[in-house]
Enzyme design. Structure first.
Site: not given
Length: 645
Positions: A306, A390
């Site tokens: 990420d 998320y």
């Protein structure tokens, strides 16, 4: 909730500090310089714009008044979205000139993926006949699907070499309020070349029923009636906050710290000092990866960096719309570049406030009759970022007693899959036909330590029980075993809960009145490392996850644990490669890299919205102070305490 006025990224003077974040004006200047050098075309996108940080020695010399301010520079990654050609550019803001333009070799790794490219893939697949046909065979209308393009990793496929690849899943979205994550179209995956765009392959190995149950956690029929009985909790500081802010510089009790931000790393803390003594030059979350454990033909490749593949700092939340902090809050705005090279401001991107944290120390003495208690307090500096499904919060805590703590908060929506009728060894069954695959969240903290100066070393401390002997006749003895890590080849270390392993970062040139070297002890959470096989692609590309501790000699070019260009990387860059130099790290300018995280076997309670889970570590002073530094904390005098009989 009280807020204080946001501060800008510079001091009250005309010139920013050498490490201050780029301002909106500077970002605009960068674009003009690159355009003037004929590097910006209609299909050029700005992947990353950030401060090109000067060498530490230059910054410290300038701070000591021994050298002029370093040249202020920006680092820029450019990408032509139609060709996939990318370059790394250094721009001098002092001279208003292009310093260098370096082409990026896509064979070993590529620049991060852009939002523009995700849009290209979604639009392409919406019109791709083979994709629509595969969906229709499952009874799914392509018009009622959303496509989720994801980073591809690196698996040696010949038809992907040198190309910018994403792999895409489909989810059904019946209407604008329907949560698509509840309806995965499983057994199907598209491999897409972004630049062409072109469908390279479709993996269509099994047809699963699309889970039908809604996942709308805001629907009262699903969430239930609002919880009653919770009385308000008010945090008040009638005399205001205890900290002071000057641009990016923060002073709080015995602490001082500079607050920075970057599109890749998010929150960066610089020049951390306690009791007017340096502790850490620079601290950040430099990388994170989410490896999944489902080996299905359409899912085996799932692992997302990420930070390096998506630049999670770009997705920082504006806390104007939702802040979970209480009390007297100070916000910092975040200024970043968009993909056109134009500055954009995220209001209230960073939150800072104080929190009560229970008992600091307490003693009732048997002999003197005294009974005293003091309360702990901490300064909190945090931000939240949303990367796809998320949401991650990163919270740095500074305590009165000199402790530093970093905590990652994980929430949002866990990634979904169709749950097989025969069951699965790699998923949790959380709703009819719906599964949540097992996965890990592994973070790396880059800690550029300066404990009382730059001459630092790392000692590994283990608790050791001693056998019965002449000196230990009753078998009760135990001691501490200290191992100094002297070179990089020694300094890829694993945690060991059985011996309570800690690592002490110590100054090798200074001692206190008792001969102790001042230090800070790294305490880890002792959770599993990467669970993928050592021979796997992800183990090579995310080698930092195979150890909890790495120590390297300081090198300004070595900023990210998995290397500079992580997207589709071959794993040849990063910590193991750097440590092959086997540089000395005993009494040197060193960087400590700590991997931490959690392994997620999802539970029913994690669906459809996941309560916050936590991962983190702490740094505690160890012989840094000659005595307790909190004896002078005054007693609390809260005016709003009440006890009901």
């Amino acid at each position: 909730m009280t807020t204080l006025e946001s501060q800008h990224t510079t001091t009250g003077s005309d010139s920013p500090r050498p490490l201050a974040r780029l301002s909106a004006d500077e970002i605009s200047q960068v674009r003009e310089i690159l355009a003037g050098a004929d590097l910006v075309t209609p299909t050029t996108r700005f992947v990353y714009v950030g401060l090109d940080e000067p060498v530490k020695a230059e910054v410290l010399a300038h701070a000591a008044g021994e050298a002029p301010a370093p040249d202020r520079r920006a680092s820029v990654l450019l990408l032509d979205v139609t060709t996939g050609v990318a370059s790394e550019n250094i721009v001098s803001l002092n001279s208003q000139s292009l310093v260098s333009c370096t082409p990026i070799d896509n064979a070993t790794g590529q620049v991060p993926i852009l939002d523009t490219e995700f849009e290209i893939v979604m639009e392409f697949l919406a019109k791709e006949p083979r994709w629509a046909e595969a969906l229709a065979e499952r009874g799914v209308d392509v018009a009622k699907t959303v496509t989720v393009p994801l980073s591809a990793g690196s698996y040696g496929y010949e038809n992907e070499l040198g190309k910018r690849i994403v792999r895409s899943f489909a989810f059904v979205m019946n209407d604008e309020k329907d949560l698509p994550w509840a309806h995965p179209v499983d057994g199907l995956c598209a491999y897409v070349d972004i630049s062409t765009p072109e469908l390279i392959d479709i993996i269509d190995y099994r047809q699963y029923p699309v889970p039908a149950e809604s996942g709308d956690y805001l629907d009262p029929e699903i969430a239930g009636e609002p919880l009653t009985g919770l009385k308000p909790i008010e945090i008040t500081q009638p005399e205001g906050a205890s900290f002071s802010v000057d641009g990016e510089h923060v002073e709080w009790t015995n602490w001082s710290v500079d607050v920075g931000f970057d599109a890749r790393e998010g929150l960066i803390l610089r020049n951390i000092s306690y009791l007017d003594r340096p502790v850490c030059y620079r601290a950040s979350i430099d990388e994170m990866v989410v490896p999944y454990g489902d080996p299905s033909p359409n899912r085996f490749w799932q692992n997302y960096f990420d930070t390096g593949e998506y630049l999670f700092g770009r997705y920082v939340n504006s806390l104007t719309l939702g802040c979970d902090c209480l009390g007297e809050i100070h916000y910092f705005d975040v200024t970043l570049s968009d993909e056109q090279g134009t500055p954009k401001v995220i209001a209230n991107g960073i939150c800072m406030h104080e929190e009560d944290y229970g008992t600091l120390w307490k003693h009732t003495d048997l002999f003197t009759g005294t009974s005293e208690v003091r309360r702990q307090r901490r300064l909190v500096i945090s931000f939240f970022t949303t990367v796809g499904n998320y949401d991650y919060g990163f919270f740095w805590y500074f305590y009165l007693d000199g402790t530093i703590e970093c905590e990652a908060k994980l929430t949002g929506i866990a990634f979904t899959a169709a749950y097989p009728e025969e069951g699965s060894d790699y998923q949790s069954h959380v709703a009819p036909g719906l599964g949540l695959p097992y996965h890990q969240h592994l973070f790396n903290a880059r800690l550029d330590m300066t404990v009382d100066g730059v001459a630092n070393a790392v000692d590994e401390i283990d608790a050791v029980s001693l056998p019965v002997s002449d000196t230990n006749p009753w078998g009760n003895a135990f001691t501490a075993k200290t191992t100094r890590l002297t070179s990089e080849s020694q300094a890829a270390r694993s945690a060991d809960a059985s011996v309570g392993r800690t690592w002490h970062i110590v100054n090798t040139e200074k001692t206190d009145r008792l001969g102790h070297h001042p230090g800070y002890a790294l305490h880890t959470a002792q959770t599993p490392k990467l669970l993928a096989d050592p021979s796997s692609s992800i183990a090579k590309r995310a080698a930092f996850t195979t150890r909890e501790l790495w120590v390297t000699a300081y090198d300004p070019s070595q900023r990210y644990a998995a290397g500079r260009f992580v997207n589709q990387s071959d794993g040849s860059d990063g910590l193991p490669a750097w440590q092959q130099a086997d540089r000395p790290i005993d009494g040197e300018d060193i960087v400590v890299w700590h991997t931490f995280g959690l392994t997620h076997f999802p539970r029913s309670e994690d669906w459809p919205i996941m309560p916050v889970d936590y991962a983190g570590f702490s740094l505690k002073p160890y012989n840094f102070c000659e005595k307790s530094p909190v004896m002078n904390v005054p007693p609390s005098t809260a005016k709003h305490c009440c006890a009901h009989e």
